[in-house]
Design a protein around this motif. Sequence first.
Motif, short mmCIF file in Angstrom:
data_model
loop_
_atom_site.label_atom_id
_atom_site.label_comp_id
_atom_site.label_asym_id
_atom_site.label_seq_id
_atom_site.Cartn_x
_atom_site.Cartn_y
_atom_site.Cartn_z
N SER A 21 0.83 -1.20 0.00
CA SER A 21 0.00 0.00 0.00
C SER A 21 0.87 1.25 0.00
O SER A 21 1.85 1.36 0.74
CB SER A 21 -0.90 0.01 1.24
OG SER A 21 -1.48 1.28 1.43
N ARG A 22 0.47 2.21 -0.81
CA ARG A 22 1.17 3.50 -0.81
C ARG A 22 1.05 4.20 0.53
O ARG A 22 1.96 4.90 0.97
CB ARG A 22 0.58 4.37 -1.93
CG ARG A 22 1.41 5.60 -2.27
CD ARG A 22 0.80 6.29 -3.46
NE ARG A 22 1.60 7.42 -3.89
CZ ARG A 22 1.09 8.56 -4.34
NH1 ARG A 22 -0.22 8.71 -4.41
NH2 ARG A 22 1.88 9.55 -4.72
N LEU A 23 -0.08 4.01 1.20
CA LEU A 23 -0.25 4.59 2.52
C LEU A 23 0.67 3.94 3.54
O LEU A 23 1.20 4.60 4.44
CB LEU A 23 -1.71 4.46 2.97
CG LEU A 23 -2.70 5.40 2.28
CD1 LEU A 23 -4.13 4.93 2.53
CD2 LEU A 23 -2.51 6.84 2.76
N GLU A 24 0.88 2.62 3.42
CA GLU A 24 1.80 1.94 4.33
C GLU A 24 3.23 2.44 4.11
O GLU A 24 3.99 2.65 5.07
CB GLU A 24 1.74 0.43 4.13
CG GLU A 24 2.64 -0.34 5.08
CD GLU A 24 2.60 -1.84 4.87
OE1 GLU A 24 3.27 -2.56 5.63
OE2 GLU A 24 1.90 -2.30 3.94
N VAL A 25 3.60 2.62 2.85
CA VAL A 25 4.92 3.15 2.53
C VAL A 25 5.09 4.53 3.14
O VAL A 25 6.12 4.85 3.75
CB VAL A 25 5.12 3.22 1.00
CG1 VAL A 25 6.38 4.00 0.64
CG2 VAL A 25 5.17 1.82 0.41
N LEU A 26 4.07 5.36 3.00
CA LEU A 26 4.11 6.72 3.55
C LEU A 26 4.23 6.69 5.07
O LEU A 26 5.02 7.44 5.66
CB LEU A 26 2.84 7.45 3.12
CG LEU A 26 2.75 8.96 3.31
CD1 LEU A 26 3.91 9.67 2.65
CD2 LEU A 26 1.42 9.45 2.75
N ALA A 27 3.46 5.82 5.71
CA ALA A 27 3.49 5.71 7.17
C ALA A 27 4.86 5.29 7.67
O ALA A 27 5.27 5.66 8.78
CB ALA A 27 2.43 4.73 7.64
N GLU A 28 5.57 4.50 6.89
CA GLU A 28 6.90 4.01 7.28
C GLU A 28 7.88 5.16 7.50
O GLU A 28 8.85 5.03 8.23
CB GLU A 28 7.43 3.06 6.20
CG GLU A 28 8.76 2.42 6.52
CD GLU A 28 8.67 1.36 7.62
OE1 GLU A 28 9.74 1.01 8.17
OE2 GLU A 28 7.55 0.90 7.91
N HIS A 29 7.61 6.30 6.88
CA HIS A 29 8.53 7.44 6.96
C HIS A 29 8.23 8.37 8.13
O HIS A 29 8.89 9.40 8.30
CB HIS A 29 8.50 8.23 5.65
CG HIS A 29 9.07 7.48 4.50
ND1 HIS A 29 10.40 7.57 4.13
CD2 HIS A 29 8.51 6.57 3.65
CE1 HIS A 29 10.63 6.78 3.10
NE2 HIS A 29 9.49 6.17 2.79
N GLY A 30 7.22 8.03 8.94
CA GLY A 30 6.87 8.86 10.08
C GLY A 30 6.94 8.10 11.39
O GLY A 30 7.23 6.91 11.43
N ALA A 31 6.65 8.80 12.50
CA ALA A 31 6.58 8.17 13.81
C ALA A 31 5.36 7.26 13.87
O ALA A 31 4.43 7.40 13.08
CB ALA A 31 6.50 9.26 14.89
N PRO A 32 5.33 6.31 14.82
CA PRO A 32 4.20 5.38 14.91
C PRO A 32 2.84 6.04 15.04
O PRO A 32 1.83 5.47 14.60
CB PRO A 32 4.54 4.55 16.16
CG PRO A 32 6.03 4.59 16.24
CD PRO A 32 6.41 5.98 15.78
N ASP A 33 2.78 7.23 15.64
CA ASP A 33 1.48 7.88 15.83
C ASP A 33 1.14 8.88 14.73
O ASP A 33 0.14 9.59 14.81
CB ASP A 33 1.43 8.58 17.19
CG ASP A 33 2.46 9.70 17.32
OD1 ASP A 33 3.42 9.71 16.51
OD2 ASP A 33 2.31 10.55 18.21
#
Length: 219
Positions: A104-116
């Motif tokens: 998922s593109r959203l999962e990829v994007l989330a990987e670049h930020g903090a858990p919250d």
Amino acid sequence: MLYDWDVSNEDFKWLVIDSCGAVASLAIGRGKTLIATETVTGRAFSAEWPAELRRLLALAGWNVDEVQAVGVVHGPGSFTGVRVGLSAAKGLCEAVGAPLIAVSRLEVLAEHGAPDALAVLDAGRDEFYIRDAGLEFLTGREELLTLSQQRTVMTPDERVAEICAEAVLVDMSAISALPVVWKRWSEGRFDDVASVDANYVRSERDIYARKPAAGNGGR
């Protein structure tokens, strides 16, 4: 099906495709070493990706049948771009017998930020794709503003950054997807080439059924 592929093995040859945005890209490498990457304007990707792939393979000195696994970002994003990238990845896998990972593109994007942090993509028509705590959904502007209060928002879209106070712009490409794809490879979690589909978060029926909002050309 499980495969015993380990990305820490320097003999492991891979390809990753991302054509979800305005710019599409390909990346090839061995183990955790990136060998080459190429970008193509999203609209030209369907016509140009075979030539760009041949060029990258030539740089690496590989034949296409040496590619051992293919990763693809399968949305959400440009409707046509998502389809073209996924079709290219599935076709390659079928041709060379390589396993596939669709992320998922959203999962990829989330990987670049903090858990919250929130991962947010502009869906057009004043709607937004969001990934929050592993859940992906479509929402409107007001809910986005509520969810993003006092939270970091990871996004590649200028429009989202204008709306959210704590937005961080992320450059999305095939390279951006590598941490998520590598993790899946190392865990041996591959997708079924025949059945994996585009990730639009909402159904295709809903995409076609919705009308553009007044004053907004839609997407």
